[in-house]
Design a protein around this motif. Structure first.
Motif, PDB file in Angstrom:
ATOM      1  N   HIS A 261       0.834  -1.194   0.000  1.00  0.00           N
ATOM      2  CA  HIS A 261       0.000   0.000   0.000  1.00  0.00           C
ATOM      3  C   HIS A 261       0.872   1.249   0.000  1.00  0.00           C
ATOM      4  N   ALA A 262       1.345   1.642  -1.186  1.00  0.00           N
ATOM      5  CA  ALA A 262       2.221   2.804  -1.321  1.00  0.00           C
ATOM      6  C   ALA A 262       2.310   3.173  -2.789  1.00  0.00           C
ATOM      7  N   VAL A 266       8.035   3.833  -4.576  1.00  0.00           N
ATOM      8  CA  VAL A 266       8.650   3.549  -3.276  1.00  0.00           C
ATOM      9  C   VAL A 266       8.069   2.297  -2.621  1.00  0.00           C
ATOM     10  N   ALA A 267       7.141   1.625  -3.292  1.00  0.00           N
ATOM     11  CA  ALA A 267       6.455   0.482  -2.692  1.00  0.00           C
ATOM     12  C   ALA A 267       7.388  -0.719  -2.568  1.00  0.00           C
ATOM     13  N   THR A 268       7.153  -1.510  -1.519  1.00  0.00           N
ATOM     14  CA  THR A 268       7.807  -2.802  -1.368  1.00  0.00           C
ATOM     15  C   THR A 268       6.721  -3.858  -1.160  1.00  0.00           C
ATOM     16  N   TRP A 369      -4.495  -7.803   5.922  1.00  0.00           N
ATOM     17  CA  TRP A 369      -5.412  -7.589   4.805  1.00  0.00           C
ATOM     18  C   TRP A 369      -4.812  -6.591   3.813  1.00  0.00           C
ATOM     19  N   CYS A 370      -4.132  -5.583   4.329  1.00  0.00           N
ATOM     20  CA  CYS A 370      -3.546  -4.550   3.475  1.00  0.00           C
ATOM     21  C   CYS A 370      -2.081  -4.343   3.852  1.00  0.00           C
ATOM     22  N   PRO A 371      -1.182  -5.183   3.349  1.00  0.00           N
ATOM     23  CA  PRO A 371       0.232  -5.021   3.691  1.00  0.00           C
ATOM     24  C   PRO A 371       0.819  -3.706   3.157  1.00  0.00           C
ATOM     25  N   TYR A 372       1.727  -3.145   3.949  1.00  0.00           N
ATOM     26  CA  TYR A 372       2.467  -1.956   3.545  1.00  0.00           C
ATOM     27  C   TYR A 372       3.894  -2.304   3.136  1.00  0.00           C
TER      28      TYR A 372
END
Length: 662
Positions: A261-262, A266-268, A369-372
């Motif tokens: 969630h990014a 920059v998301a991982t 449910w919503c990994p960052y």
């Protein structure tokens, strides 16, 4: 790019909204790109702003961040998300931006999460100056795909995100911006909180008018501007990308990377891509009239994930980029597998009876449910959860199987009680036994006939259900088996019903969207790039994820401890010390889900010189015989002196248990 720290946008009713502006180099007006959300441009969202808006300005856009009414340094109060007031204010903001001397008259919207939702919602109101939008990690359906419910099952994210919003509904404005009235504004904001948001969302356990409002899927035709929809396979909101591509009629494009969630630069987990460059190309085409061919490129570009041993955290997911010229794609066909007594096979089978009564601890390998992507929040090895499930396996695959789209499961079953939730996981099982989750779905059987109105089950009555799983892009190697695992618990991703249910499956099928060929070549999305990060002194690093899982052997109790920290930092530009810290504790008993509880703590603190303001909230969720009980506490401190305190205890019926749904 240097920014103008504070502009004031005065609305028709006199409300002043605070904005921050980055202008491009050069003379003359430029198109503007707006991000409009409540997450405080001076502190909480300043780091995100730093790695997006200067990049848009460098691409030739006036980038503007506006704090919504009741948030940050803006006037007014706020009590809920995605309201008609929010959209009406946005229309005034867009008209104001279009009229400024530094704006060409064309305005675009960009957003992540909240601002991704409202980019779609605002587009549906058709403000004249709006020309295009970019929506990232948002949803077109507030009931089907948000942090409250999944398949009608109550998510524990409803409490965790509800606690976060509860805390950030009413922090004080910055005295450096609003002056001495900051304390009166703060008290007005806190007094306007009518109830904890989590309680409001639980009160709407069916897909009623509350959820329909702001769900643009109710009328896709309302959106006429070009839409770029971006997501990540690890994110909770990816289903919306495929629906938007399938149902919008105007220019549209979707990109799905492997991240959480990014924003995708920059998301991982990676690999990321040049999100700012892609957004700029999209805006160039529709706001500057640049004939760059972006609309002729494939409608969907997605990272096809390869199998790898499951881990709760990845830096990079194995796989490759693939593309489809159109979506839905003629390159994807449906392949059906049928359930047998303990197998999954192509040929139809006779009726059987597979019963499952899962321990309340099934789901410990679910991940968030919503990994960052900041910590251990991804699904792990599924074998322990498989052990508490009814499992249906294929034979080892003769050739690799590429899945792209949304699988669906149909089941015929009976249940021995009035309510139950089913979790359905599609796993890839390696020859040595490792089980990796490919995708999953949930169904609250109170909503077996649709989400408009829940109703209790008739024990022992045969029912048929259709359960769509989450959209996925995943390549299963030859020699692996596909496994459909069905359980009656999925904790702590869901808040468990306080019942021990037995489901007996008699028939079923799995429809898989299988990608047949190579399709068009994937466009080069470029290497991820962003402006320099915000300069801060880190006091406590940000962290998210399940850190500790404990089991009490004597009692069967399991506890999951989660950290939920945005971190503690000193922002050099403003001299502000910001602490945004939180945690959750989820607990259940293996053979008694009625003992389950979910607790969330949040703290937001603002310190600079002689200004010291702090908010603490505590929220506890438990079950009653027919409903949910939420106890919530809100405390605010000025220089350590408590100046505001309120608590609530609210009970709401569960779906189908209100007495009027039979």
């Amino acid at each position: 790019m240097p920014a103008e720290e504070t502009l004031w946008i005065v609305l028709k009713d006199g409300c002043r909204l605070a904005a921050r502006l980055w202008l491009p180099e050069g003379e003359g007006p430029a198109p503007a790109v707006l991000e409009y959300l409540p997450y405080r441009r001076r502190d909480r969202h300043r780091g995100d702003d730093a790695i997006l808006h200067p990049g848009l300005a460098a691409a030739g856009y006036a980038a503007i961040r506006v704090d919504m009414r009741g948030s940050g340094d803006s006037d007014g109060t706020m009590d809920d998300e995605y309201t008609p007031q929010e959209w009406a204010d946005a229309n005034e903001v867009i008209a104001w931006i279009a009229a400024q001397h530094w704006c060409s008259g064309a305005v675009g919207l960009i957003g992540l999460s909240w601002s991704a939702f409202n980019a779609l919602q605002i587009a549906a109101t058709r403000p004249p100056a709006l020309k295009a939008i970019v929506t990232t990690c948002g949803s077109d359906d507030r009931f089907a795909d948000d942090m409250h419910y999944m398949g009608g099952a109550l998510l524990n994210d409803n409490l965790q995100y509800g606690s976060t919003l509860f805390t950030w509904l009413a922090p004080p404005p910055d005295p450096e911006i609003v002056g001495e009235r900051w304390r009166a504004m703060w008290l007005d904001r806190m007094n306007a909180i009518s109830e904890p948001p989590a309680a409001r969302w639980m009160r709407h356990a069916d897909r009623d008018a509350y959820w329909q409002s702001g769900s643009v899927c109710e009328d896709y035709a309302r959106i006429e501007v070009p839409v770029l929809a971006v997501g990540g396979w690890a994110d909770g909101y990816t289903n919306a990308v495929h629906r938007l591509l399938s149902h919008l009629s105007g220019p549209r494009k979707g990109v799905i990377g492997p991240g959480g969630h990014a924003y995708s630069h920059v998301a991982t987990p990676g690999p990321g891509f040049d999100f700012i460059g892609l957004a700029a190309r999209w805006f160039d085409r529709w706001m500057k009239g640049v004939d760059n061919g972006v609309e002729a490129e494939p409608m969907l570009t997605a990272w096809m994930q390869d199998y790898e041993p499951p881990r709760p955290q990845y830096e990079r997911r194995a796989g490759c980029w693939v593309a489809e010229a159109h979506w839905p794609s003629a390159n994807v066909e449906t392949r059906t597998f049928n359930l047998a007594a303990d197998a999954l096979r192509a040929e139809a089978g006779a009726r059987f009876a597979a019963s499952v009564k899962s321990p309340a601890t099934v789901g410990l390998a679910s991940g968030e449910w919503c990994p960052y992507g900041w910590g251990p929040d991804m699904p792990g090895d599924q074998r322990e959860d498989d052990a508490g499930s009814a499992c249906f396996d294929t034979a080892p695959l003769d050739e690799p199987l590429a899945i792209l789209g949304r699988p669906e499961v149909k089941l015929v079953l009976t249940v021995d009680g009035p309510e139950a939730v089913l979790a359905l996981r599609l796993n890839a099982v390696a020859p040595e036994g490792t089980s990796a989750r490919v995708t999953y779905g949930l169904i609250n059987l109170a909503h077996r006939d649709g989400f408009a109105h829940g109703k209790p089950l008739v024990p022992g009555s045969r029912i048929e259900v259709r359960v769509p799983l989450k959209v996925t892009g995943y390549r299963v190697p030859a020699g692996h088996r596909l496994r459909l695992a069905v359980s009656t618990q999925y904790w702590p991703l869901t808040m468990p019903l306080p019942v021990v249910a037995t489901a007996t499956i008699e028939q079923g099928s799995l429809a898989l969207p299988v990608r047949r060929g190579e399709g068009p070549g994937a466009p080069d999305l470029g290497a991820p790039w962003s402006p320099p990060p915000l300069e801060t002194d880190v006091i406590e690093a940000p962290a998210r994820g399940r850190l500790v899982i404990t089991h009490e052997v004597a009692t069967g109790r399991a506890t999951v401890e989660v950290v939920r920290n945005l971190g503690a930092i000193r922002i050099r530009e403003t001299g502000l010390e910001l602490r945004a810290l939180g945690s959750e504790t989820y607990s259940t008993v293996r053979d008694d889900p009625g003992e389950a509880s979910s607790f969330a703590f949040r703290k937001a603190e603002f310190i600079r010189g002689d200004w010291q303001a702090r908010i603490e909230t505590r929220s506890m969720l438990t079950a009653t015989a027919t409903g949910w009980r939420l106890h919530a506490e809100y405390d605010a401190y000025d220089h350590g002196e408590r100046i505001f305190a309120r608590e609530w205890t609210i009970e709401t019926p569960r779906a189908g248990m209100s007495g009027d749904g039979v």
